[in-house]
Scaffold this motif. Structure first.
Motif, PDB file in Angstrom:
ATOM      1  N   SER A  56       2.637   3.526  -7.704  1.00 38.42           N
ATOM      2  CA  SER A  56       3.025   4.210  -8.937  1.00 38.42           C
ATOM      3  C   SER A  56       2.936   3.281 -10.156  1.00 38.42           C
ATOM      4  O   SER A  56       3.016   2.056 -10.035  1.00 38.42           O
ATOM      5  CB  SER A  56       4.458   4.716  -8.799  1.00 38.42           C
ATOM      6  OG  SER A  56       5.328   3.614  -8.621  1.00 38.42           O
ATOM      7  N   LYS A  81       2.495  -5.091   3.662  1.00 38.60           N
ATOM      8  CA  LYS A  81       3.676  -4.220   3.634  1.00 38.60           C
ATOM      9  C   LYS A  81       3.213  -2.795   3.327  1.00 38.60           C
ATOM     10  O   LYS A  81       2.894  -2.461   2.195  1.00 38.60           O
ATOM     11  CB  LYS A  81       4.652  -4.725   2.554  1.00 38.60           C
ATOM     12  CG  LYS A  81       5.966  -3.973   2.526  1.00 38.60           C
ATOM     13  CD  LYS A  81       5.932  -2.957   1.412  1.00 38.60           C
ATOM     14  CE  LYS A  81       7.158  -2.138   1.276  1.00 38.60           C
ATOM     15  NZ  LYS A  81       7.066  -0.831   1.942  1.00 38.60           N
ATOM     16  N   PHE A 131      -1.859  -4.325  -5.104  1.00 37.47           N
ATOM     17  CA  PHE A 131      -0.895  -3.219  -5.023  1.00 37.47           C
ATOM     18  C   PHE A 131      -1.567  -1.903  -5.399  1.00 37.47           C
ATOM     19  O   PHE A 131      -2.272  -1.827  -6.414  1.00 37.47           O
ATOM     20  CB  PHE A 131       0.263  -3.496  -5.996  1.00 37.47           C
ATOM     21  CG  PHE A 131       1.185  -2.311  -6.208  1.00 37.47           C
ATOM     22  CD1 PHE A 131       2.232  -2.065  -5.332  1.00 37.47           C
ATOM     23  CD2 PHE A 131       1.000  -1.447  -7.282  1.00 37.47           C
ATOM     24  CE1 PHE A 131       3.079  -0.968  -5.520  1.00 37.47           C
ATOM     25  CE2 PHE A 131       1.843  -0.350  -7.479  1.00 37.47           C
ATOM     26  CZ  PHE A 131       2.881  -0.115  -6.599  1.00 37.47           C
ATOM     27  N   THR A 139       0.812  -1.220   0.000  1.00 36.56           N
ATOM     28  CA  THR A 139       0.000   0.000   0.000  1.00 36.56           C
ATOM     29  C   THR A 139       0.846   1.270   0.000  1.00 36.56           C
ATOM     30  O   THR A 139       1.981   1.269   0.465  1.00 36.56           O
ATOM     31  CB  THR A 139      -0.933  -0.006   1.238  1.00 36.56           C
ATOM     32  OG1 THR A 139      -0.127  -0.128   2.417  1.00 36.56           O
ATOM     33  CG2 THR A 139      -1.920  -1.154   1.183  1.00 36.56           C
TER      34      THR A 139
END
Ligand code: ADP
Length: 492
Positions: free
Chosen positions: A236, A182, A233, A156
């Motif tokens: 970016s 994570k 996820f 994250t």
């Protein structure tokens, strides 16, 4: 390290197999407030591959037991975690503001959102999970079940440090997966608090494991671990692209939520004052650091000059400062690197449009204690330029004048992203034409691009996502797999 996450020295451990513990190396990293770098928010475990290894092993060990746990029992734990978090909302909201920099109202609001998400998925766990079908054989009982994937990795970002982890974790757990989480290394305290609420609610050891630390030390070994069946996820596009390649090799199920270059189209017939309020809020709240933030105001040429003047005034008047102070509207950028990058990107964009307000690092009046950037507006932006095409992830808005809806839609769609989009108009036919024509996963008429409710699907088209959706009923699609069952009576 005590049984709680926090000791008097504010050192926070990992949570692995039901225990808070330091990184195997004993190393820590510090987390400072972006609004005031003298404010040490805490020290956190600087984990590495061996910590990831232990967390994945714990999650793998717990997977079968959690899969076999009744969804009703899972729902009860999520409900309890929601109540625990709700009881701590004001305190955690304040910590969120200290570590991320959004305003206190936003920090408390986001914590409330995490509570709402936990409650929603407690309910969702109790919904039907399959379908019953007719069969060629009238005696056959033919149905489907949704089963968990197994161990999932949740990775994250820092911009919604409690809501995004909650909206991945709540469905992952509700539908019977075990988790290795994570969080972004800029916002580990919110991750600790969310994990703590679930641990306090009675989640069995190993079902949820938190490992804090850097991308290469923690994220990389986690996503490469062959025991990880699914990866969710948010971050970016560059990292998303790497994960696509990796998942193609490992076979892990992958969900990506990436960037946006979100347009707000303002037509000449719109309520311009209403549009102004929503465009400014969409572009500037949370210091523009939302993947759904408005970064392009695509404005009908007939009203563009006046609208741009009004934007300049409103953006120039925004109160930037200590996010814990009630009068503050805009807090700092999340880090020194982020602030420097935003200012550098603005400087590089000066040929892409006319800089009308902002553009600088703010250092006077106490701003020098943190990473403050002036809210920034460009007029007459070339839609094909870098400023017109790329995500800046900061308080930066560009106005692009156009002639009517058709040109507005063509400009809006000519980017590689497709996350969210808004239209401001009073005309129903125009609104419906926009809804049909816009390439975006989240579409608003007469409201800002950044609004998203947790019980409906969230995600983008084109380069903004991976064709999967998060939240609402869509979350079950990602966090489960289908089993089709034929049950025939024994012969005779
Ligand atoms: P952001 O600007 O939001 O930090 P990133 O994409 O850099 O965006 O990071 C989002 C999350 O992904 C963070 O938790 C980061 O540590 C993690 N991350 C970054 N690179 C990798 C990688 N190669 N493998 C796994 N996780 C990563």
């Amino acid at each position: 390290m005590t049984a709680t996450a926090q000791t008097e020295t504010e050192i926070h451990g990992n949570y692995i197999n039901g225990e808070w513990a330091p990184a195997a190396s004993g190393e820590t990293f510090e987390n400072r407030s972006p609004a005031d770098t003298s404010d040490l928010v805490g020290r956190f475990a600087a984990s590495a591959k061996e910590d990831v290894e232990r967390a994945v092993a714990a999650a793998a060990e717990a997977a079968e037991g959690w899969r076999q746990t009744s969804p009703i029992a899972r729902a009860n734990i999520l409900h309890k975690a929601a109540e625990i978090l709700a009881g701590r909302q004001a305190e955690i909201g304040r910590e969120l503001t200290r570590e991320e920099g959004k305003t206190l109202k936003e920090g408390i609001g986001e914590t409330g959102r995490a509570v709402q998400i936990l409650r929603y998925f407690a309910g969702e766990a109790q919904q039907p999970s399959g379908e019953h079908y007719p069969s060629m054989n009238p005696l056959t009982l033919l149905y489907t079940l949704r089963e968990p994937l197994g161990v999932v990795a949740l990775i994250t970002p820092w911009n919604f440090p409690i809501a995004i982890p909650a909206w991945k974790m709540a469905p992952a757990l509700a539908f019977g997966n075990t988790v290795v989480f994570k969080p972004a290394s800029l916002t580990p305290l919110c991750a600790v608090r969310l994990t703590q609420a679930l641990a306090d609610a009675g989640l069995p050891p190993g079902v949820l494991n938190l490992v804090t630390g850097g991308a290469s030390a923690v994220g990389d070994p986690l996503v490469r671990d062959p025991r990880v069946a699914g990866i969710s996820f948010t971050g970016s596009n560059a990292v998303g692209a790497e994960l696509r390649k990796l998942a193609a090799e490992t076979g892990a199920k992958l969900q990506l939520e990436l960037g946006g270059k979100n347009p707000a189209i303002v037509l000449a017939d719109a309520d311009l004052d209403h549009a102004l309020t929503h465009v400014v809020a969409g572009a500037m709240m949370s210091t523009g650091q939302k993947c759904t933030a408005t970064s392009r105001a695509i404005v009908d040429r007939r009203v563009a000059a006046q609208f741009t003047r009004d934007l300049t005034d409103r953006i120039g008047a925004l109160k930037v400062g200590d996010p814990l102070a009630t009068e503050t509207q805009i807090g700092p950028a999340v880090s020194a690197e982020a602030a420097d990058r935003i200012v550098a990107d603005v400087a590089a964009a000066k040929g892409d449009g006319a800089l009308l307000v902002g553009g600088d690092r703010l250092r006077a009046n106490g701003h020098g204690r943190g990473h403050f950037v002036a809210p920034t507006l460009f007029g007459d932006v070339d839609p094909e330029s870098t400023l017109g095409q790329e995500e800046l992830f900061g308080p930066v808005l560009g106005v692009i004048p156009v002639d009517g809806l058709d040109e507005a839609l063509a400009v809006a769609n000519r980017v590689r992203f497709g996350l969210s989009a808004s239209l401001f108009t009073r005309d129903l036919g125009t609104a419906l034409a926009f809804v049909r024509g816009i390439q975006a996963g989240i579409v608003h008429v007469n409201s800002e691009t950044a609004g998203a409710e947790p019980h409906v699907p969230f995600g983008g088209m084109k380069g903004s996502s991976s064709y999967s959706r998060e939240q609402g009923k869509a979350a079950r699609e990602f966090f489960t797999q289908t089993k089709t069952v034929y049950v025939d009576p024994p012969p005779g």
